[in-house]
Design an enzyme around this catalytic site. Structure first.
Site, PDB file in Angstrom:
ATOM      1  N   LYS A 158       0.867  -1.227  -0.048  1.00 15.69           N
ATOM      2  CA  LYS A 158      -0.099  -0.218   0.105  1.00 15.69           C
ATOM      3  C   LYS A 158       0.731   1.480  -0.128  1.00 15.69           C
ATOM      4  O   LYS A 158       0.661   2.298  -0.896  1.00 15.69           O
ATOM      5  CB  LYS A 158      -0.850   0.020   1.321  1.00 15.69           C
ATOM      6  N   LYS A 182       0.403  11.770   5.219  1.00 16.40           N
ATOM      7  CA  LYS A 182       0.900  10.913   6.233  1.00 16.40           C
ATOM      8  C   LYS A 182       1.186   9.521   5.496  1.00 16.40           C
ATOM      9  O   LYS A 182       2.378   9.154   5.983  1.00 16.40           O
ATOM     10  CB  LYS A 182      -0.685  10.310   6.915  1.00 16.40           C
TER      11      LYS A 182
END
Length: 329
Positions: free
Chosen positions: A202, A277
């Site tokens: 991811k 993030k």
């Protein structure tokens, strides 16, 4: 009863495992028993709704009462804490914003592991540091539970339409048990390897997505300044070698496509804060592994600056608007 017989067979096959994995495997073909869901944000709510649509009773919680109420109105049972979810369900999915949230939900005073039942399958679809996933897996193992990381790609639209892609890391023998639930929420479920590898996939995907979006925004802006119609330029890019997801599916230029955040003042979608993030996670893991990521690092800095310039809550494709403002337009 079928689930119990299957569990007995798996117990004989895997007797020497540290975690009694047979308890979890017995549920991979189980009837639609309750599923816990923790984290009812922009992604978690439609994911939980898709479990309900597929006939699974859902026991859910979130820190925000309004999020709990929305899911309760669609048929879910809501409780006050992750520990209460763990008391009532032996398959639990978490979808949380960051590593500290995951640590709190799993190991905090009212966390899952305070009340988790032996053999519970824990699936975390948050995007977090792979090292934290490994820590949670060890903590779960000590309690006799199994933890798998299963972050997603696809965004809010794909979550609503059950077309997410799940990247799964964990004990291979339990992949089928996880897949049963994940296919209710996604079109693609891919086993990546041991715990943490789903997160690794991811992070790599989102780093490329960020770089690609910046490149698309820069390209579209240059073409517009050179006098090209943005729709025509997008059409040319999408039939040429420059084609990418950011150009043909999620174009950042207002007016080029319908149904994307750029057509709605960059509202909805995947927030700039979240992209910053995720790029921070990529930066940390690259530092730890001594991997050069010059474009990834630059993308991280761009999205961090955007967060400080009023773009934090806008979709990350607003990088196009950011670039236009930077040049004084």
């Amino acid at each position: 009863m079928a689930a119990l017989f299957r569990g007995s067979r798996n117990l004989l096959l895997r007797w020497n495992k540290h975690v009694d994995l047979a308890f979890v495997s017995s549920r991979s073909m189980a009837s639609k028993t309750p599923v816990g869901f923790i984290g009812l944000g922009n992604m978690g709510t439609p994911m939980a709704k898709n479990l309900l649509k597929n006939g699974y009773p859902v026991i859910a919680t979130d820190v925000f009462p309004e999020s709990r109420k929305e899911l309760q109105d669609t048929g879910a049972q809501v409780v006050d804490s992750p520990a209460e979810v763990a008391e009532k369900a032996d398959r639990i999915i978490t979808m949380l914003p960051s590593s500290p949230n995951v640590i709190e939900v799993y190991t905090g005073p009212n966390g899952i592991l305070k009340k988790v039942k032996k053999g519970t399958l824990l699936i975390d679809s948050s995007t977090i540091d792979p090292a934290v996933s490994k820590e949670m897996a060890l903590a779960a193992e000590k309690m006799g539970a199994v933890f798998m990381d299963a972050p997603v790609s696809g965004g809010v639209g794909a979550a609503s339409m059950a077309k997410l892609t799940f990247m799964v890391g964990g004990v291979e023998e339990e992949y089928n048990a996880a897949q049963e639930l994940l296919t209710c929420m996604g079109a693609n479920v891919v086993y990546c390897g041991q715990v943490g590898t789903g997160q690794a996939a991811k992070i790599c995907n989102n780093m490329l997505l960020a770089i690609g979006m910046i490149g698309t925004a820069e390209t579209m802006n240059l073409g517009i300044r050179l006098g090209l119609d943005p729709k025509l330029l997008a059409k040319i890019l999408n039939m040429s070698s420059g084609r990418c997801w950011s150009s043909d599916t999620y174009n950042p230029v207002p007016g080029v496509m319908e149904g994307v955040p750029s057509a709605n003042n960059y509202q909805g979608g995947f927030g700039t804060t979240l992209m910053a993030k995720d790029l921070g996670l990529a930066q940390n893991t690259a530092t730890n592994t001594k991997t050069p990521i010059p474009l990834g690092s630059l993308a991280h800095q761009i999205f961090r600056v955007m967060c400080s310039r009023g773009y934090a809550n806008k979709d990350f494709s607003s990088v196009f608007q950011f670039l236009r403002e930077e040049e004084g337009q």
